[in-house]
Design an enzyme around this catalytic site. Structure first.
Site, PDB file in Angstrom:
ATOM      1  N   ASP A  34      33.234 -11.604   9.346  1.00 37.46           N
ATOM      2  CA  ASP A  34      34.182 -10.694  10.015  1.00 37.46           C
ATOM      3  C   ASP A  34      34.604 -11.262  11.372  1.00 37.46           C
ATOM      4  O   ASP A  34      35.791 -11.258  11.722  1.00 37.46           O
ATOM      5  CB  ASP A  34      33.617  -9.261  10.150  1.00 37.46           C
ATOM      6  CG  ASP A  34      32.119  -9.217  10.346  1.00 37.46           C
ATOM      7  OD1 ASP A  34      31.484 -10.284  10.274  1.00 37.46           O
ATOM      8  OD2 ASP A  34      31.574  -8.131  10.585  1.00 37.46           O
TER       9      ASP A  34
ATOM     10  N   LYS B 167      27.509 -13.779   5.784  1.00 33.72           N
ATOM     11  CA  LYS B 167      27.235 -12.405   6.210  1.00 33.72           C
ATOM     12  C   LYS B 167      25.716 -12.196   6.107  1.00 33.72           C
ATOM     13  O   LYS B 167      25.231 -11.232   5.502  1.00 33.72           O
ATOM     14  CB  LYS B 167      28.011 -11.448   5.283  1.00 33.72           C
ATOM     15  CG  LYS B 167      28.015 -10.007   5.700  1.00 33.72           C
ATOM     16  CD  LYS B 167      28.992  -9.689   6.795  1.00 33.72           C
ATOM     17  CE  LYS B 167      28.798  -8.273   7.274  1.00 33.72           C
ATOM     18  NZ  LYS B 167      29.568  -7.947   8.479  1.00 33.72           N
TER      19      LYS B 167
ATOM     20  N   TYR C 182      31.514 -14.164  -8.320  1.00 36.45           N
ATOM     21  CA  TYR C 182      32.450 -14.682  -9.325  1.00 36.45           C
ATOM     22  C   TYR C 182      31.767 -15.126 -10.609  1.00 36.45           C
ATOM     23  O   TYR C 182      32.428 -15.610 -11.525  1.00 36.45           O
ATOM     24  CB  TYR C 182      33.256 -15.851  -8.747  1.00 36.45           C
ATOM     25  CG  TYR C 182      34.256 -15.363  -7.737  1.00 36.45           C
ATOM     26  CD1 TYR C 182      33.813 -14.820  -6.545  1.00 36.45           C
ATOM     27  CD2 TYR C 182      35.617 -15.416  -7.978  1.00 36.45           C
ATOM     28  CE1 TYR C 182      34.700 -14.338  -5.606  1.00 36.45           C
ATOM     29  CE2 TYR C 182      36.513 -14.937  -7.049  1.00 36.45           C
ATOM     30  CZ  TYR C 182      36.049 -14.398  -5.870  1.00 36.45           C
ATOM     31  OH  TYR C 182      36.929 -13.917  -4.946  1.00 36.45           O
TER      32      TYR C 182
ATOM     33  N   ASP D 155      37.606 -17.199  -0.840  1.00 41.17           N
ATOM     34  CA  ASP D 155      38.830 -16.733  -1.493  1.00 41.17           C
ATOM     35  C   ASP D 155      39.719 -16.031  -0.470  1.00 41.17           C
ATOM     36  O   ASP D 155      40.927 -16.297  -0.364  1.00 41.17           O
ATOM     37  CB  ASP D 155      38.429 -15.760  -2.621  1.00 41.17           C
ATOM     38  CG  ASP D 155      39.567 -15.480  -3.576  1.00 41.17           C
ATOM     39  OD1 ASP D 155      40.655 -16.036  -3.371  1.00 41.17           O
ATOM     40  OD2 ASP D 155      39.365 -14.701  -4.518  1.00 41.17           O
TER      41      ASP D 155
END
Ligand code: NAI
Length: 464
Positions: A205, A172, A125, A229
């Site tokens: 995930d 991740k 971002y 988000d």
């Protein structure tokens, strides 16, 4: 009781309707707040083309806390998002989104009561993106040690102040070993200072899957911006959708509370908007100010209203905004709060002590050159320039074997890695000489990345 000044931005679309509802409910509950009204969004255009007047930012700097209704961001033209501008101007680095099952609001799972703490400034971002070649766009994912420390510490402080038991980091780091790896490292370091709180970490995930199968297991979740988000909207869906999803954007000195949803132009002016999300954001604000008892009184009235089936259309009811607001006001009951329920969210943490890593030795041991080469053949690269030796060529992260035809789809964007044969340090003039050689061989390069070792630890990826 002396009134606390709080900036109120009604916003546009359904903003003024739902802001009115919150103001009426707060008044009826005798909340000791004095609203300082300021404008943002479409309502101040054209006099302020940015949609965010300096006067509004100054008011938040002065009074430190704001409740904001949604503001429209024009698509493809006009001013940039007021929310993004506010976050940046006030360094609101923490986005705090509680997701809690509400009585009377049907959901797939009961008993959800979790909080997503999303880093609000960094990650993809930062908005640094480039077309590297005609066919390849690149965006930077930036994760910093101070930024990660700050958001993680905020999550632990929040957990402690609310009596929450467990904080889980979502990442991740199995794939983004350096960026998410740094986030996770900061999480583990900060966690040592909070032995009273259980910790865990989950790959994003797996976290998504568990959120939609066993959401009741989660308590506080902390994560970088992009995952936050997505995960926070997923959590909003778990508890009834946008109409009931509140949020707060919090920094060291300022805090802006607002619903997750937008200005809902499709229903603006019809008197049917659901004010619950903005009201719940207002309750977060009250707890932030230490007005926990007022928050509880209003929360109980809201729960009773919903339990009795008085709901706006988005939740399957028939009540107008006005009727729903009146029903909550009718159900306000002054109560005496047990002491343990008076715990409040810290007003602000002040300047959070940050972590900076200053390695004793930083050595440049190579360079990656990113170059453009269209077509199905590989670029022809010099094998050695000065001390720098060619090591590897990759295309979209796949290492190519130069003796065989490519077995993968090639795009016009390559990375060539050069390192010294003996592991000695690379000086800037070696890199300049390499670039000059590439240029004179007709190779178009776009950018270079130096490969650093920090105290002997590799500071660059070897995959991809
Ligand atoms: P939206 O959240 O405004 O609306 C999506 C759908 O949810 C619509 O069907 C709407 O009617 C419904 N909805 C949203 N809030 C509701 C409420 N309180 N009660 C009943 N129904 C509700 O999203 P959309 O349409 O994508 O965005 C509209 C504008 O809002 C855009 O300009 C967008 O940039 C802006 N926006 C502003 C935000 C903010 O100021 N915090 C956040 C998100 C979007």
């Amino acid at each position: 009781m002396q009134k606390i000044p709080v900036v109120l931005i009604r916003g546009d679309g359904i903003g003024p309707e739902i802001a009115d509802a919150v103001v009426q409910i707060f008044d009826a509950a005798d909340v000791p707040i004095e609203w300082i009204e300021k404008e943002a969004g479409l309502s101040c255009i054209p006099s302020c083309p940015s949609g965010l007047p300096e006067e509004t930012i100054e008011a938040i700097r002065t009074y430190r806390v704001a409740l904001k209704g949604p503001t429209t961001t024009p698509v493809g033209r006009g001013h940039r998002s007021v929310n993004v501008a506010l976050r940046k101007a006030l360094d609101l680095y923490a986005n705090v989104r509680p997701a809690r099952t509400l009585p009377g609001v049907p959901t797939r799972y009961p008993n959800i009561d979790l909080i997503v703490v999303r880093e609000n400034v960094e990650d993809t971002y930062i908005g640094i993106e480039y077309f590297q070649t005609p066919d390849v766009a690149q965006g930077l994912k930036l994760i910093s040690r101070p930024g990660s420390t700050k958001i993680v510490r905020y999550a632990f402080e929040l957990a402690r102040s609310l009596g929450r038991r467990r904080v889980v980091a979502v990442h991740k780091a199995n794939i983004h070993k350096l960026t998410d790896g740094l986030f996770l490292e900061c999480f583990r370091e900060v966690a040592r200072e909070y032995p009273d709180i259980e910790i865990g970490d989950l790959i994003v995930d797996n976290c998504s899957m568990q959120l939609v199968t066993r959401p009741e297991q989660f308590d506080v979740l902390v994560m970088p911006n992009l995952y936050g988000d997505i995960i926070s909207d997923l959590c909003a869906g778990l508890v009834g959708g946008l109409g009931v999803a509140p949020g707060g954007n919090i920094g060291d000195h300022y805090a802006v509370f607002e619903a997750v949803h937008g200005s809902a132009p499709d229903i603006a002016g019809k008197g049917i908007a659901n004010p619950t999300a903005l009201l719940l954001s207002g309750l977060q604000l009250l707890r932030h100010l230490g007005l926990a008892m007022h928050a509880l009184v209003i929360e109980r009235a809201l729960h009773r209203t919903l339990e009795e089936g008085i709901k706006t259309r988005d939740l399957g009811g028939t009540a107008t905004t006005e009727a729903f607001t009146a029903a909550i006001i009718e159900r306000l009951e002054i109560i005496q709060l047990p002491e343990e329920e008076q715990k409040t969210h810290p007003m602000n943490l002040g300047a959070i002590p940050l972590r900076y890593h200053r390695p004793a030795e930083v050595r440049c041991v190579g360079v990656d050159v990113f170059l453009e080469h269209p077509g199905a053949t590989f670029p022809e690269l010099p094998q050695q320039v000065g001390s720098l030796q060619f090591v590897a060529l990759t295309n979209r992260g796949t290492r190519l074997s130069l003796d065989e035809p490519a077995t993968v789809l090639l795009v016009d964007h390559y990375r060539a890695r050069y390192q010294t044969a003996d592991g000695s340090a690379v000086e800037d003039d070696h890199i300049v000489a390499l670039l000059q050689q590439l240029t004179s061989s007709g190779i178009r390069w776009m950018h270079v990345e130096k490969l650093f070792e920090l105290d002997g630890h590799r500071g660059f990826s070897t995959e991809g």
